[in-house]
Write an enzyme that holds these catalytic residues in place. Structure first.
Site, PDB file in Angstrom:
ATOM      1  N   GLY A  18       0.833  -1.208   0.000  1.00 16.07           N
ATOM      2  CA  GLY A  18       0.000   0.000   0.000  1.00 16.07           C
ATOM      3  C   GLY A  18       0.865   1.255   0.000  1.00 16.07           C
ATOM      4  CG  ASP A  71      -3.350  -1.011   2.952  1.00 15.66           C
ATOM      5  OD1 ASP A  71      -2.271  -0.436   3.162  1.00 15.66           O
ATOM      6  OD2 ASP A  71      -3.510  -2.235   3.065  1.00 15.66           O
ATOM      7  CB  ILE A 192      12.122 -12.480  -5.532  1.00 15.29           C
ATOM      8  CG1 ILE A 192      12.108 -11.531  -4.341  1.00 15.29           C
ATOM      9  CG2 ILE A 192      11.674 -11.759  -6.800  1.00 15.29           C
ATOM     10  CD1 ILE A 192      12.729 -10.171  -4.590  1.00 15.29           C
ATOM     11  CE  LYS A 224      21.072 -15.541  -7.801  1.00 17.53           C
ATOM     12  NZ  LYS A 224      21.618 -15.960  -6.514  1.00 17.53           N
ATOM     13  N   GLY A 354     -14.843   3.507  19.981  1.00 21.18           N
ATOM     14  CA  GLY A 354     -14.908   2.099  20.358  1.00 21.18           C
ATOM     15  C   GLY A 354     -16.352   1.635  20.395  1.00 21.18           C
ATOM     16  CB  CYS A 381     -16.430   8.386  18.151  1.00 17.58           C
ATOM     17  SG  CYS A 381     -17.965   7.868  17.383  1.00 17.58           S
ATOM     18  CG  HIS A 506     -14.317   8.539  13.809  1.00 15.47           C
ATOM     19  ND1 HIS A 506     -13.592   7.813  14.734  1.00 15.47           N
ATOM     20  CD2 HIS A 506     -15.599   8.123  13.923  1.00 15.47           C
ATOM     21  CE1 HIS A 506     -14.402   6.982  15.371  1.00 15.47           C
ATOM     22  NE2 HIS A 506     -15.626   7.148  14.898  1.00 15.47           N
ATOM     23  CD  GLU A 508     -10.339   8.908  13.903  1.00 15.30           C
ATOM     24  OE1 GLU A 508     -10.801  10.009  14.285  1.00 15.30           O
ATOM     25  OE2 GLU A 508     -10.836   7.818  14.228  1.00 15.30           O
TER      26      GLU A 508
END
Ligand code: GLN
EC number: 6.3.4.2
Length: 531
Positions: A18, A71, A192, A224, A354, A381, A506, A508
């Site tokens: 992300g 993300d 990889i 490589k 929460g 909240c 919120h 944030e």
């Protein structure tokens, strides 16, 4: 024509696909292109809204009320674009649409299969984002790791997109782990190679390999990887660990990934302007002095559960050259007996959002401690709701004051569910997404926002009970933000305290590098003043 970049992950998860995609997005955007991002998640939940934050991390809320993967928070903070519900699609959502269509007879009796029906729906999502956004480039991250059973339909769908649109319009970037074995002091390319092999077996040859490693590797290793993975050497990108995610765009810039992408996709890049980003990274580096913030939450086992809160605080800190550190307090363990001891060093207390009963009493103790000791307090909240309950219990002497989330039979339901909403169907009754709050003149809120309104995102079910508004006001609480249309309380503050503010929304989700949300900035400034 919109160009597509698909980001896949290899070997292990958690490599920062992300962040890599977002960093590329920053470079393309700052070269003058219109960039949009989306994420596909292979899990079978319809969306992360009901997933456990301790397992899955925070639910990031979009302007239009989408409950999405965290993300998307990185995407928004990096490319500085407000995304939407369409930016987040889980396998669960796709399957549920397919099964609904099947029940409605939309497949006309045909056998419903992963290919083509599921893959077609995935492609529809990709093309929908394309149609709605008219972006020059859409960067799509495929969650999980190549080789996972769940992600196969997504890999197949993007293979088809490439087949339909061609190499000059669709590009595959594979972000994979390049482990360093300290015992023999060497990098190992085999993982990889295997993950590229896995992709090849699914019909995809990556165009670029972003090798994620502990530290930088040399040219020989590039050769490589290039020859074993069948990509040009310059398309092997060195991406070592960084001590701040915000430095990654500058790392990626040095690799010229944006130019490699532009070349293959025939995109015209203007002059790259990342001076703001450089300024931000400089601020990070110059933020040496620490301030500590006590976060009283109940999902403290996994800090990702509060990711945007943390990023907002850090970003606000950098603005005043302070390095923000967190002290995590488990609200479930905070009691009337121990809160003074546990919070005694607190210079600033933040109570985040929460759900559910657990930890509410502990959070009430935290709000109490902040109020009576004049410690800067930011409630988000549930953090606003507990501040109201605390005020009712200890200032108004309504000893049984509560939220009906915790006690339905209280005589003083300070926080309650608005009539007409039911709480049985937990998937669909939340107030979600952006609403406009009118700010009270001369209030702390209006001073922080420097205007008379705020547009912020919501995700909650319970509201302040207006029956108590007058008596709260008479006792000194200020309701400084109201959602006018329904007269809902959005912000409370206490004039007797230096910095005590709590919001039903919120904040944030709207902080960006160099542009912290005003509440967080005010909060860290208040703490810095006292520290
Ligand atoms: N549980 C509270 C509500 O539903 C608060 C939600 C939150 O903090 N996001 O209103």
């Amino acid at each position: 024509m919109t160009k597509h970049i698909f980001i896949t992950g290899g070997v292990v998860s958690g490599l920062g696909k992300g962040i890599t995609g977002s960093s590329l997005g920053v470079l393309l955007k700052q070269s003058g292109l219109k960039v949009f991002m989306q994420k596909f998640d292979p899990y079978l939940n319809i969306d992360p809204g009901t997933m456990n934050p301790i397992e899955h991390g925070e639910v990031f809320v979009t302007d239009d009320g989408g409950e999405t993967d965290l993300d998307l928070g990185h995407y928004e903070r990096f490319i500085d674009v407000n995304l939407s519900k369409t930016s987040s699609t889980s396998a669960g959502k796709i399957y549920s649409e397919a099964l609904d269509a099947e029940r409605q007879g939309k497949y006309l009796g045909k056998t419903v299969q992963v290919i083509p029906h599921i893959t077609n729906l995935i492609k529809e999502k990709i093309y929908k984002v394309e149609k709605e956004n008219a972006a020059d480039v859409i960067i799509s991250e495929i969650g999980g790791t190549v080789g996972d059973i769940e992600s196969q339909p997504f890999i197949e769908a993007i293979r088809q997109v490439r087949m339909e649109k061609g190499k000059e319009n669709v590009m595959f970037i594979h972000v994979a782990l390049l482990p360093f074995l300290s015992i023999s002091s060497e990098f190992k390319t085999k993982p990889i190679q295997h993950s590229v092999k896995e992709m090849l077996s699914l019909g995809i040859q990556p165009d670029v390999i972003v090798a994620r490693s502990e530290k930088e590797f040399d040219d020989k290793l590039k050769d490589k990887i290039s020859s074993f993975c069948n990509v040009p050497k310059e398309n092997v990108i060195n991406c070592p660990d960084s001590n701040s995610i915000y430095k990654v765009p500058l790392l990626i810039e040095k690799t010229n990934l944006h130019k490699i992408v532009a070349k293959q996709l025939d995109l015209k890049l203007g002059e790259l302007n990342i001076s703001d980003w450089i300024k931000f990274v400089k601020n990070i580096e110059n933020s040496k002095e620490e301030i500590v913030i006590h976060i009283v939450g109940k999902y403290v086992e996994l800090s990702d559960a509060y990711l945007s809160v943390m990023e907002s605080l850090k970003i606000a800190g950098y603005e005043i050259k302070k390095k923000v550190k967190f002290k995590w307090i488990d609200a479930r363990k905070l009691t009337k007996e121990n809160f003074e001891q546990i919070l005694k060093d607190a210079k600033g207390i933040l109570v985040p959002g929460g759900f559910g009963e657990e930890g509410i009493e502990g959070k009430i103790c935290a709000a109490h401690f902040a109020r009576i000791n004049n410690i800067p307090y930011l409630g988000i909240c549930l953090g606003m709701q507990v501040a109201c309950i605390e005020f009712a219990r200890n200032v108004l002497n309504f000893s049984d004051a509560n939220t009906t989330e915790l006690n339905e039979n209280t005589l003083h339901p300070i926080i309650h569910i608005l009539e007409g909403k039911n709480k049985e169907n937990i998937g669909g009754t939340l107030r979600l997404g952006r609403y406009k709050t009118t700010l009270k003149e001369n209030s702390l809120a209006a001073n922080l926002y420097k205007t008379n309104f705020a547009i912020e995102r919501h995700r909650h079910r319970y509201e302040f009970n207006n029956d108590f508004k007058k008596i709260f006001e008479e006792a000194g609480m200020i309701f400084s933000g109201i959602y006018d249309e329904k007269e809902l309380v959005e912000i409370i503050e206490l004039s007797e305290n230096d910095f005590f503010i709590a919001v039903q929304y919120h904040p944030e989700f709207t902080s960006r590098p160099n542009r912290p949300n005003p509440l967080f900035l005010g909060f860290v400034k208040a703490i810095a003043k006292n520290s």
